[in-house]
Design a protein around this motif. Sequence first.
Motif, PDB file in Angstrom:
ATOM      1  N   GLY A   1      50.646  28.347  -2.011  1.00 55.83           N
ATOM      2  CA  GLY A   1      51.587  29.464  -1.958  1.00 55.83           C
ATOM      3  C   GLY A   1      53.042  29.039  -1.988  1.00 55.83           C
ATOM      4  N   LYS A   2      53.294  27.755  -2.263  1.00 55.10           N
ATOM      5  CA  LYS A   2      54.679  27.259  -2.316  1.00 55.10           C
ATOM      6  C   LYS A   2      55.211  27.361  -3.747  1.00 55.10           C
ATOM      7  CE  LYS A   2      53.670  24.049   1.456  1.00 55.10           C
ATOM      8  NZ  LYS A   2      53.409  22.635   1.822  1.00 55.10           N
ATOM      9  N   PRO A   3      56.543  27.369  -3.911  1.00 53.93           N
ATOM     10  CA  PRO A   3      57.118  27.617  -5.238  1.00 53.93           C
ATOM     11  C   PRO A   3      57.001  26.430  -6.191  1.00 53.93           C
ATOM     12  CG  PRO A   3      58.862  27.177  -3.658  1.00 53.93           C
ATOM     13  CD  PRO A   3      57.588  27.263  -2.864  1.00 53.93           C
ATOM     14  N   ILE A   4      56.964  26.777  -7.484  1.00 55.32           N
ATOM     15  CA  ILE A   4      57.020  25.799  -8.574  1.00 55.32           C
ATOM     16  C   ILE A   4      58.191  26.172  -9.465  1.00 55.32           C
ATOM     17  CG2 ILE A   4      55.876  24.929 -10.654  1.00 55.32           C
ATOM     18  CD1 ILE A   4      53.191  25.493  -9.296  1.00 55.32           C
ATOM     19  N   HIS A   5      59.014  25.189  -9.785  1.00 53.82           N
ATOM     20  CA  HIS A   5      60.121  25.405 -10.719  1.00 53.82           C
ATOM     21  C   HIS A   5      59.960  24.393 -11.849  1.00 53.82           C
ATOM     22  CE1 HIS A   5      64.001  26.842 -12.087  1.00 53.82           C
ATOM     23  NE2 HIS A   5      64.447  25.594 -12.153  1.00 53.82           N
TER      24      HIS A   5
END
Length: 219
Positions: free
Chosen positions: A140-144
């Motif tokens: 559930g953590k962000p990906i950039h």
Amino acid sequence: MAFLLHQARFFTTVNHLRDLPATARPEVAFAGRSNAGKSTAINLLCNQKRLAFASKTPGRTQHINYFSVGPADEPAGYLVDLPGYGYAEVPAAAKAHWEQLLSLYLQTRAQLSGLILMMDARRPLTDLDRRMIEWFAPTGKPIHALLTKCDKLTRQESLLALRTTNKAFDEYSKQGYEGKLSAQLFSALKRVGLDEAHAVIESWIVPREAVGETDTQAE
């Protein structure tokens, strides 16, 4: 403009999960296919020439390399350079070791606050890139995503690559991935996308609410 990442220095190298440093500060991991320009991007973002080793031989980065950012006596966080993936000439045993190391680190490291995924703008979202996203998705953590080497494309081709990536990211979101997926164009050679990348990475290391608290305390 001063950037937190410009205060970066080598911290440690790890080849097994048991050797991961017992730090409590946020970590931002950099992942990407071999030769996607990962080390070059880290060096540019940190305003240093040889902080991360950019090998001319794909697949040479075989360990997890940590770089501390911020003051030397009390780092704000860490950049984590993960082994490049997808290079065919790497021995099968080494490839299996890296794959296990990558997947377990991405899935279990509590300090990890986000993933910077480096993809060549000419070939974004390969099967291996998608596997990285799918390993990381359950956290559930962000990906950039940094679509690197966009200078090798025309403006129209670059925008098409960005649209294609964002469309694929929208599909992941529809499938229930809770973390934020975002993408941008990036070129180390032409210094395209530097400010945007800095803003994302530094917001993961020092969240805005923490910055606000510090400002309030200073008043």
